[in-house]
Design a protein around this motif. Structure first.
Motif: not given
Length: 104
Positions: A39-40, A51-57
């Protein structure tokens, strides 16, 4: 032309991460480090588009206590994380050189 991380072979990356992460780590910790690293660094798998994931997601999908979240964030400053990151860059660089060679 820099290679996009999203195209890296995740099986290869997984083997690198698992070989570096301390062998006595618990399985759950090892998997969370793996997913967190993907994720990072915006690396997608066949099942998840990190790559499309926000931190919240990310935290919704992988719910952890605040203590575990802070552990993973602090893990980024360890030699272990930096070694994996270095191998990722090395793999990217080799791929870029091979692409340049193929063009010539």
């Amino acid at each position: 032309m820099a290679k996009n991380y999203k195209t890296l072979d995740t099986k290869y990356l997984s083997s690198i991460i698992n070989s570096i992460i301390v062998g006595n780590s618990k399985a759950k910790s090892r998997f969370m480090k793996y997913y967190y690293f993907l994720w990072r660094n915006g690396i997608d798998t066949t099942q998840t588009k990190f790559s499309e994931m926000t931190e919240e997601e990310f935290w919704q999908r992988y719910p952890l206590s605040e203590k575990r979240r802070n552990f993973l964030k602090a893990w980024e400053n360890t030699r272990e994380y930096k070694r994996i990151k270095l191998l990722l860059f090395e793999s990217q660089m080799i791929d870029d050189i091979l692409k340049i060679y193929d063009v010539m």
